[in-house]
Design a protein around this motif. Sequence first.
Motif, PDB file in Angstrom:
ATOM      1  N   ARG A   3       0.979   4.228  -2.886  1.00  0.00           N
ATOM      2  CA  ARG A   3       0.844   5.667  -2.601  1.00  0.00           C
ATOM      3  C   ARG A   3       2.032   6.438  -3.165  1.00  0.00           C
ATOM      4  O   ARG A   3       1.864   7.536  -3.714  1.00  0.00           O
ATOM      5  CB  ARG A   3       0.731   5.888  -1.085  1.00  0.00           C
TER       6      ARG A   3
ATOM      7  N   ARG B 226       0.826  -1.203   0.000  1.00  0.00           N
ATOM      8  CA  ARG B 226       0.000   0.000   0.000  1.00  0.00           C
ATOM      9  C   ARG B 226       0.864   1.259   0.000  1.00  0.00           C
ATOM     10  O   ARG B 226       0.546   2.245  -0.677  1.00  0.00           O
ATOM     11  CB  ARG B 226      -0.920  -0.007   1.218  1.00  0.00           C
ATOM     12  N   THR B 227       1.982   1.220   0.732  1.00  0.00           N
ATOM     13  CA  THR B 227       2.893   2.372   0.748  1.00  0.00           C
ATOM     14  C   THR B 227       3.497   2.601  -0.628  1.00  0.00           C
ATOM     15  O   THR B 227       3.609   3.737  -1.099  1.00  0.00           O
ATOM     16  CB  THR B 227       4.011   2.148   1.791  1.00  0.00           C
TER      17      THR B 227
ATOM     18  N   SER C 147       1.694   6.697  -6.924  1.00  0.00           N
ATOM     19  CA  SER C 147       0.643   7.661  -7.256  1.00  0.00           C
ATOM     20  C   SER C 147       1.141   9.093  -7.097  1.00  0.00           C
ATOM     21  O   SER C 147       0.852   9.962  -7.928  1.00  0.00           O
ATOM     22  CB  SER C 147      -0.572   7.421  -6.355  1.00  0.00           C
TER      23      SER C 147
END
Length: 235
Positions: A40, A36-37, A43
């Motif tokens: 992010r 998930r990191t 992105s």
Amino acid sequence: MNRTDRLYALVEELRAVAPRPRSVRWLADRFEVSSRTIERDLSALQSSGVPIWAEPGRTGGYCLDPSHTLAPLGFTVDEALAMAISLGMLETSPFRDAAISALRKVVAVTDDRSLKETAELATRIHLLDERPANAETRGIGEALRTGHVLQIAYVDRAGVATSRSVEPMGFVGKGGDWYLVAWCRLRDGLRAFRGDRIAEVKLTGERTQRRSLRAEDLGVVQGELRAVNPRGNRL
């Protein structure tokens, strides 16, 4: 590793393997953070204009467009110091002028505070050379890149001078010594010419097909040859 350093490292990782993709899971394992990191971070990079896109499929991942020119990335103090040391060790090599130019670029993309700290640390590090650089060998690197045949004046260990036409094939560095590995037309075979014994270098203007060069062809009996990998240890 803080987030800023990780963002820089992510771009460099994707740039190194471009146009091949890296999966989120691979990147998460590489940087020791959660998937998930990484998502992010990617992105955030995309939002800032870095040309990264997702490649679908089982073997897909994230790719960096190698046709785009990215803004220069900064160096940490440790990275800038490592670059300065590494480039400084090329002072006696055929790549001296290129190393000086590269060091200027490192300075240009390092922030003032990091540069000041790097310069202070660099005063504590010295390189011991056995002999001064031989200016006559500095143009040889270009011949390797362009495939030009060289005419060299060479003095062997017995002090005998010869003029030779050679086809550059590579280089071997040992301590402060650099050897031009080339096909010698005079001897009709592979030879290694020590840089400080090359008295004169001339580009002939002739280009020839590049010969293959394998480590075993060099016949090294002492030490172990280590290849230079500009992409780092991860292929």
